[in-house]
Scaffold this motif. Structure first.
Motif, short mmCIF file in Angstrom:
data_model
loop_
_atom_site.label_atom_id
_atom_site.label_comp_id
_atom_site.label_asym_id
_atom_site.label_seq_id
_atom_site.Cartn_x
_atom_site.Cartn_y
_atom_site.Cartn_z
N LEU A 110 0.55 -1.12 -0.03
CA LEU A 110 -0.03 -0.06 0.01
C LEU A 110 0.67 1.25 -0.07
O LEU A 110 0.37 2.42 -0.52
CB LEU A 110 -0.90 -0.12 1.28
N THR A 143 1.84 2.53 -3.60
CA THR A 143 0.44 2.82 -4.48
C THR A 143 -0.13 4.11 -4.00
O THR A 143 -0.20 4.34 -2.87
CB THR A 143 -0.72 1.69 -4.58
N GLN A 147 -5.79 0.00 -2.82
CA GLN A 147 -6.06 -1.41 -3.76
C GLN A 147 -7.04 -1.98 -2.90
O GLN A 147 -7.39 -1.82 -1.85
CB GLN A 147 -5.00 -2.31 -3.42
N THR A 148 -7.96 -2.59 -3.71
CA THR A 148 -8.95 -3.53 -3.24
C THR A 148 -8.43 -4.62 -2.57
O THR A 148 -7.10 -5.04 -2.91
CB THR A 148 -9.94 -3.93 -4.19
N GLN A 149 -9.27 -5.27 -1.85
CA GLN A 149 -8.99 -6.61 -1.02
C GLN A 149 -8.45 -7.74 -2.10
O GLN A 149 -7.43 -8.40 -1.88
CB GLN A 149 -10.10 -7.13 -0.21
N GLU A 204 -7.29 -7.10 -5.04
CA GLU A 204 -6.17 -6.60 -5.82
C GLU A 204 -4.92 -7.11 -4.68
O GLU A 204 -3.83 -7.61 -5.16
CB GLU A 204 -6.00 -5.31 -6.21
N ILE A 205 -5.01 -6.69 -3.57
CA ILE A 205 -4.08 -6.99 -2.62
C ILE A 205 -3.50 -8.58 -2.71
O ILE A 205 -2.53 -8.86 -2.68
CB ILE A 205 -4.43 -6.40 -1.28
N LEU A 239 -2.02 -9.48 -6.05
CA LEU A 239 -0.32 -9.01 -5.87
C LEU A 239 0.51 -9.61 -5.06
O LEU A 239 1.52 -9.76 -5.29
CB LEU A 239 -0.16 -7.74 -5.78
N ARG A 268 -11.52 0.45 -1.54
CA ARG A 268 -10.00 0.33 -1.63
C ARG A 268 -9.39 0.57 -0.40
O ARG A 268 -9.75 1.78 0.41
CB ARG A 268 -9.36 1.16 -2.78
N ARG A 282 -6.11 2.18 1.96
CA ARG A 282 -5.12 2.95 1.80
C ARG A 282 -4.54 3.08 3.25
O ARG A 282 -5.02 2.99 4.00
CB ARG A 282 -5.65 4.43 1.27
#
Length: 257
Positions: free
Chosen positions: A23, A26, A30-32, A34-35, A38, A66, A68
């Protein structure tokens, strides 16, 4: 990981730190899902980590779903005594410098291969070029990183470059090529690599061992009007003197006594 350290693994801590580091890199969160993608983790295990990090105040969930970072990591970092002491004594000095040269001034430290802006002072002019407090900046286009890197020992510099990445790139080569000159002069001066019409001036604050702990920089904008416009050489001299005084107050030179 060495075999003798394998038994000391803490998987949950690893996952939490992975999320924080992701995080931090970025700008828009990020969404859950996406995290999890990745980091190569499952959504349920990421969800549990995010619940804890939200409860502890390190991350927040926006209306757009998202995640942050909050400012808590920034606040925790400032509890570390050297940084807390530096920002305490630097505030007034930075504001006096900004007023004197009629340019904004900011201070950066290195953190995980990037620069973190820990202090900032605006000049009295209506038009200024400023850097956001708490901003994280890549090193290769930065005057601040150059003055810090120029004073590092070989092992510290290699570690910085490893964390910053881009092992084979023109930006990295240009960065390294600038270091000998900065090491010789004691400051960095040159056209901004990100904003046209700006001359970056930067010098380091060092501790009692001579190790660089922070860089003070002014992104000097060339004003066409105004009664209190300093020249680039005048601003550079004032900046270097301010960093020397802050270094002295942080104990620079004491190790040689």
């Amino acid at each position: 990981m060495p075999p003798d350290e394998e038994k000391y693994r803490a998987p949950a801590l690893d996952k939490g730190l992975d999320i924080l580091e992701l995080l931090a890199s970025t700008d828009d969160g990020q969404t859950q899902a996406e995290i999890a993608n990745l980091l190569g983790r499952t959504t349920p295990e990421i969800f549990r980590m995010l619940v804890v990090l939200r409860r502890r105040g390190y991350v927040e969930l926006g209306h757009d779903d998202r995640y942050r970072l909050t400012t808590k990591m920034f606040e925790v970092a400032h509890r570390h005594p050297p940084i807390r002491r530096l920002t305490t004594i630097a505030g007034d000095a930075m504001q006096r410098l900004a007023n004197q040269i009629n340019q904004s001034v900011h201070m950066c430290i290195l953190q995980s291969g990037r620069l973190l802006v820990i202090a900032q002072a605006d000049c009295p002019d209506n038009n200024l070029n400023t850097v956001r407090l708490g901003a994280q900046i890549p090193i290769y286009d930065s005057a601040s990183a150059r003055v810090l890197a120029a004073l590092m020992d070989e092992a510290s510099l290699e570690n910085l470059l490893r964390m910053a990445g881009e092992r084979n790139s023109e930006r990295r080569d240009r960065f390294l090529a600038d270091l000998p000159r900065i090491r010789e002069t004691g400051y960095c001066e040159g056209a901004s690599l990100t904003i046209q019409g700006v001359t970056n001036l930067s010098a380091a604050v060092v501790d009692y061992t001579g190790k660089p702990i922070a860089a003070m920089t002014t992104p000097f904008i060339h004003r066409l009007t105004g009664p209190t416009n300093a020249t680039v050489p005048q601003a550079r001299e004032a900046l270097v003197l301010t960093c020397q005084e802050l270094s002295r107050r942080m104990g620079a030179g004491a190790a040689a006594l």
